[in-house]
Design a protein around this motif. Structure first.
Motif, mmCIF file in Angstrom:
data_model
loop_
_atom_site.group_PDB
_atom_site.id
_atom_site.type_symbol
_atom_site.label_atom_id
_atom_site.label_comp_id
_atom_site.label_asym_id
_atom_site.label_seq_id
_atom_site.Cartn_x
_atom_site.Cartn_y
_atom_site.Cartn_z
ATOM 1 N N VAL A 292 0.842 -1.196 0.000
ATOM 2 C CA VAL A 292 0.000 0.000 0.000
ATOM 3 C C VAL A 292 0.879 1.249 0.000
ATOM 4 O O VAL A 292 2.067 1.190 0.352
ATOM 5 C CB VAL A 292 -0.930 0.043 1.237
ATOM 6 N N LYS A 297 -3.725 2.859 0.225
ATOM 7 C CA LYS A 297 -4.300 2.412 -1.050
ATOM 8 C C LYS A 297 -3.410 1.382 -1.730
ATOM 9 O O LYS A 297 -2.183 1.509 -1.740
ATOM 10 C CB LYS A 297 -4.520 3.598 -1.984
ATOM 11 N N TYR A 304 -8.260 -0.694 -0.386
ATOM 12 C CA TYR A 304 -7.288 -0.219 0.596
ATOM 13 C C TYR A 304 -6.997 -1.346 1.590
ATOM 14 O O TYR A 304 -7.707 -2.356 1.635
ATOM 15 C CB TYR A 304 -7.834 0.995 1.347
ATOM 16 N N PHE A 326 -7.813 6.263 7.578
ATOM 17 C CA PHE A 326 -8.450 5.847 6.319
ATOM 18 C C PHE A 326 -9.886 6.363 6.244
ATOM 19 O O PHE A 326 -10.302 6.963 5.245
ATOM 20 C CB PHE A 326 -8.429 4.317 6.214
#
Length: 452
Positions: A292, A297, A304, A326
């Motif tokens: 990520v 992401k 995610y 997030f």
């Protein structure tokens, strides 16, 4: 978030209801998102169900052995001492049930729809439940955590991991633990304190790799004096079961060891097997982790990941912060990026150790010229309990700026003390700032401001 998600069943679908997933789900729902979460086992995840919380309760329970032994020195007469493993085990599992219900209630209160079954990813915006039901979401969050690694060898099916250790029917007389990381050392301390004969077998000759070497050496000395045996450079060969139910553990080049329980604690791997990430074009890493960016992401814009499954920092508070950031970023108005520097950590061994920042070795490699201050002392509690064990606190300081680069401690209540001190280290305070603080006496924590 732009209002273009009406064509999906949900705005957010979370896979995994552990610390990170639950936080992300409830915060996103509080921001007004339509949220669902899938969990194939129990709401709460590793920390609550089979990790930090039940483990710490076992640590507390095992500490009474030491406290009761010392009680006579404080004037107490304790007669007919005995220990009931099923009673402690069941009390711990009851508390796990309580927390499972509390986490479930949190999701319900925020109107997060729950699916108590496995979910797999079938595309950038779609998941399939074990029941066969298919659902869509504008955003999918992977928060499936990590899982114990069990190497393949003959007889490995006879071994348990930290998942099963909380459910043992009886307290074993002899325990062999493979590995020497934090999980291995914590359970070695628990079983040793409860009167079991404990053997720790490790492939290398190092315990607690990554922690300060002085603290590791001190813990090794103390635990050996407490009766824990170590076998280093000792890879498993096979495990065979005897007729009486005990196990013979065979090693390469060493004599076998007989044990009633063989526990594998050789690390944890990101829990991504069979998750279907490839259906969204996501390639997992060498350790099964989900790669990520700094927003969580993946290579797929709609998917995610947070927490242990990313294999960045496998700590519950980090997963919670990642889940919060997030949800706030995608469904709220703030854009918080997680700062992974100066994260405090602890090992609830006996005695416990804790640290924040760079170890002495890391600091010398990074800064060259550093000053090391230490306090090697015998805690008052140990003096009165006629225990020779000594605590050790270390402070690593940048010689050029006087800024504290690392703080490392082993001794009673070290994690409790470090949490407050970690704030000072994170804030960039100097050795002079600690020196200017008046000691709180008598305490172990005062050693932090008395190092010269």
């Amino acid at each position: 978030m732009a209002d273009d998600s009406t064509s999906y069943d949900f705005d957010l679908f979370v896979i995994g209801a552990g610390s990170g997933g639950v936080r992300a789900g409830r915060v996103a729902a509080a921001h007004g998102a339509r949220v669902a979460i899938a969990e194939e086992y129990r709401i709460g995840g590793t920390c609550v169900i089979r990790g930090c919380v039940p483990k710490k309760l076992l640590v507390y329970g095992s500490h009474f052995a030491e406290e009761l032994q010392d009680a006579a020195n404080y004037g107490w007469t304790v007669e007919k001492m005995s220990f009931d493993w099923p009673k402690l085990r069941d009390a711990v599992l009851k508390d796990v049930d309580r927390l499972n219900e509390a986490y479930t209630a949190t999701l319900d209160n925020h109107k997060v729809e729950r699916f108590l079954e496995r979910a797999t990813i079938t595309g950038p915006h779609s998941v399939k439940l074990a029941s066969g039901k298919e659902l869509t979401a504008k955003v999918i969050l992977v928060a499936t955590g990590a899982w114990p690694i069990v190497p393949k060898f003959e007889g490995s099916e006879h071994c348990i991991t930290s998942n099963e250790v909380f459910h043992l029917e009886t307290l074993p007389k002899r325990v062999l633990i493979a590995g020497a990381g934090y999980i291995a050392m914590e359970f070695a301390g628990i079983f040793n304190a409860l009167g079991c004969h404990v053997t720790v077998a490790n492939r290398s000759n190092v315990i607690l790799r990554g922690y300060d070497e002085s603290l590791r050496d001190r813990l090794l000395q103390i635990t050996m004096a407490r009766g824990i045996e170590y076998k280093f450079n000792c890879p498993f060969q096979k495990v065979t079961k005897r007729e009486d139910g005990a196990f013979d553990v065979h090693f390469e080049g060493q004599d076998p060891v007989c044990a009633d329980v063989v526990m594998i604690a050789t690390g944890r791997r990101a829990n991504t097997n069979g998750l279907g990430l490839e259906n969204a074009g996501i390639v997992i890493g060498e350790r099964g982790e989900v790669p990520v960016d700094d927003t969580g992401k993946t290579s797929c814009d709609s998917i995610y990941a947070v927490g242990d499954v990313t294999d960045r920092v496998q700590l519950t508070p980090v997963a919670i912060r990642e889940g919060q950031a997030f949800a706030d970023r995608l469904f709220g108005t703030s854009d918080v990026r997680i700062d992974y520097s100066f994260i405090p950590s602890a090992v609830f061994s006996q005695p416990p150790l804790a640290g924040v920042g760079l170890t002495e070795g890391q600091a010398r490699n990074a800064y060259g010229s550093v000053k090391v201050f230490s306090s090697d002392f015998r805690p008052m509690k140990n003096v009165f309990g006629h225990r020779p064990e000594r605590g050790l606190y270390k402070m690593i300081v940048d010689a050029a700026t006087d800024k504290i680069l690392g703080l490392h401690m082993i001794g009673p209540e070290a994690p409790e003390i470090l949490q407050a001190a970690a704030i000072a280290v994170k804030a960039g305070l100097t050795k002079a700032d600690f020196d200017a603080t008046v000691a709180l006496h008598p305490s172990m924590a005062e050693e932090l401001v008395l190092m010269r």
